[in-house]
Design a protein around this motif. Structure first.
Motif, PDB file in Angstrom:
ATOM      1  N   LEU A   1     -18.916  15.999  20.960  1.00 50.89           N
ATOM      2  CA  LEU A   1     -19.787  16.812  20.162  1.00 50.89           C
ATOM      3  C   LEU A   1     -19.646  18.152  20.459  1.00 50.89           C
ATOM      4  O   LEU A   1     -19.752  18.576  21.483  1.00 50.89           O
ATOM      5  CB  LEU A   1     -21.438  16.296  20.178  1.00 50.89           C
TER       6      LEU A   1
ATOM      7  N   SER B   1     -20.220  16.114  25.291  1.00 50.97           N
ATOM      8  CA  SER B   1     -20.511  17.109  24.332  1.00 50.97           C
ATOM      9  C   SER B   1     -20.167  18.415  25.090  1.00 50.97           C
ATOM     10  O   SER B   1     -20.158  18.493  26.353  1.00 50.97           O
ATOM     11  CB  SER B   1     -21.973  17.371  23.906  1.00 50.97           C
TER      12      SER B   1
ATOM     13  N   ALA C   1     -18.009   8.306  26.688  1.00 53.60           N
ATOM     14  CA  ALA C   1     -18.479   8.245  25.334  1.00 53.60           C
ATOM     15  C   ALA C   1     -19.742   9.207  25.357  1.00 53.60           C
ATOM     16  O   ALA C   1     -20.442   9.384  26.220  1.00 53.60           O
ATOM     17  CB  ALA C   1     -18.585   6.926  24.974  1.00 53.60           C
ATOM     18  N   HIS C   2     -19.904   9.786  24.324  1.00 51.17           N
ATOM     19  CA  HIS C   2     -21.212  10.459  24.135  1.00 51.17           C
ATOM     20  C   HIS C   2     -21.168  11.787  24.726  1.00 51.17           C
ATOM     21  O   HIS C   2     -22.244  12.499  25.114  1.00 51.17           O
ATOM     22  CB  HIS C   2     -22.647   9.721  24.373  1.00 51.17           C
TER      23      HIS C   2
ATOM     24  N   TYR D   1     -19.366  16.423  15.038  1.00 54.58           N
ATOM     25  CA  TYR D   1     -18.807  15.816  16.043  1.00 54.58           C
ATOM     26  C   TYR D   1     -17.224  15.642  15.709  1.00 54.58           C
ATOM     27  O   TYR D   1     -16.775  15.641  14.429  1.00 54.58           O
ATOM     28  CB  TYR D   1     -19.256  14.095  15.878  1.00 54.58           C
TER      29      TYR D   1
ATOM     30  N   THR E   1     -14.613  10.530  20.699  1.00 54.41           N
ATOM     31  CA  THR E   1     -15.293  11.376  20.124  1.00 54.41           C
ATOM     32  C   THR E   1     -15.952  12.645  21.086  1.00 54.41           C
ATOM     33  O   THR E   1     -16.207  12.289  21.930  1.00 54.41           O
ATOM     34  CB  THR E   1     -16.521  10.778  19.151  1.00 54.41           C
TER      35      THR E   1
ATOM     36  N   ARG F   1     -13.468  13.824  16.492  1.00 55.30           N
ATOM     37  CA  ARG F   1     -12.821  12.585  16.989  1.00 55.30           C
ATOM     38  C   ARG F   1     -11.212  12.519  16.688  1.00 55.30           C
ATOM     39  O   ARG F   1     -10.773  12.921  15.570  1.00 55.30           O
ATOM     40  CB  ARG F   1     -13.294  11.360  16.492  1.00 55.30           C
TER      41      ARG F   1
ATOM     42  N   GLY G   1     -22.194  12.224  13.214  1.00 60.01           N
ATOM     43  CA  GLY G   1     -21.502  11.175  14.229  1.00 60.01           C
ATOM     44  C   GLY G   1     -21.450   9.723  13.405  1.00 60.01           C
ATOM     45  O   GLY G   1     -21.143   8.776  14.152  1.00 60.01           O
TER      46      GLY G   1
END
Length: 294
Positions: free
Chosen positions: A221, A144, A141-142, A208, A219, A210, A179
């Protein structure tokens, strides 16, 4: 004779009691026995007997008690009428288990068949995103990625377990600037099954992305940089050097100006000093006398 009568009564009572001692497993339908990787999953056994005590003991994965496994992966919550096995984070190894079973102390129902569950199947779900760059994979997660303007961006949603025909499953792609609120994709993006392609990425594509399947999102970025972003450090260094050179030149010019002013002031002071004039005149007279004598 009395003893035999009592024995018969107890036997009949036990038969009636055991008939009422019912266990119910949930999910009851085998087709619903499906889990999603890295998500929580639970199996439940309910006791509906008249005495209200299921006498639950332990949950087993095949012949291994879950209490002997690594702490925190399996959690058992139970009381007199129900026992729940919670698999905190479902892993591929859990999907390999042939059957799951709860055991009790109940006479004749030590391993109730109603609470014996078969192999847990996996639902397809997004488990990461790959890009067109080698070894660039977002699997947490998170995550980029960064791209400069006008570069190619290729996002591929990784579905596990792998599917033979991705067009047969409904994979959705959504976009968000912050997001939080997701909507349709920006213009200039080609979508096909589990892939997105942006031929020339622009600032409007910053945000973002997803992919969504079976209610599970993943997801990533996308950060879009200015084309000259790589030159800014160099430009900054050159600017600092230029400023330093200009400061040094100004300082040296002022130093020379101060020295010249100081020299002119000294010469003027000497010209105005009587002692200096007398000495100068004497020297001139001596020079004249030497010239006459010669």
């Amino acid at each position: 004779m009395l003893y035999l009568s009592i024995l018969r009564i107890n036997t009949i009572s036990n038969i009636i009691f055991n008939l009422n001692a019912e266990y119910v497993g949930k999910p009851q339908i085998t087709a619903d026995n499906k889990a999603i990787l890295k998500q929580s999953f639970q199996l439940k056994c309910e006791y509906t007997g008249n005495d209200g005590d299921g006498e639950f003991v332990e949950w087993y994965k095949e012949d291994t008690a879950v209490s002997t496994e690594k702490p925190g992966h399996y959690i058992v919550q139970q009381n007199e009428t129900e026992s729940i096995l919670i698999i905190k984070i479902f892993e591929k190894s859990d999907a390999d288990v042939k059957f799951w079973q709860v055991k009790t102390k109940k006479n004749g129902n030590e391993a109730p068949s109603q609470c014996r569950f078969g192999q847990i199947a996996l639902k397809p779900s997004p488990q990461g995103i790959e890009t067109n760059r080698p070894n660039e994979k977002i699997d947490s997660a998170h995550g980029s990625i960064r791209r400069s303007e006008d570069k190619l961006v290729h996002l591929k949603c990784i579905i596990e377990p792998k599917q033979d025909n991705l067009n047969e499953i409904n994979i959705e792609w959504e976009y968000s600037k912050d997001g939080e609120t997701f909507s349709d994709l920006p213009p200039g993006i080609n979508k096909e099954a589990n892939q997105l392609v942006i031929e020339q990425v622009k600032k409007i594509h910053n945000g973002y992305y997803r992919c969504l399947l079976n209610g599970v999102p993943f997801t990533v970025l996308l950060r879009v940089k200015d084309r000259l972003a790589a030159l800014w450090p160099f430009i900054g260094i050159v600017s600092v050097v230029l400023v330093l050179v200009i400061v040094i030149l100004i300082f040296e010019k002022r130093q020379k100006s101060n020295k010249k002013t100081s020299t002119d002031d000294d010469e003027q002071d000497q010209a105005n000093d009587p002692l200096v004039r007398t000495t100068t005149n004497t020297s001139e007279n001596d020079n004249k006398k030497r010239a006459v004598n010669a």
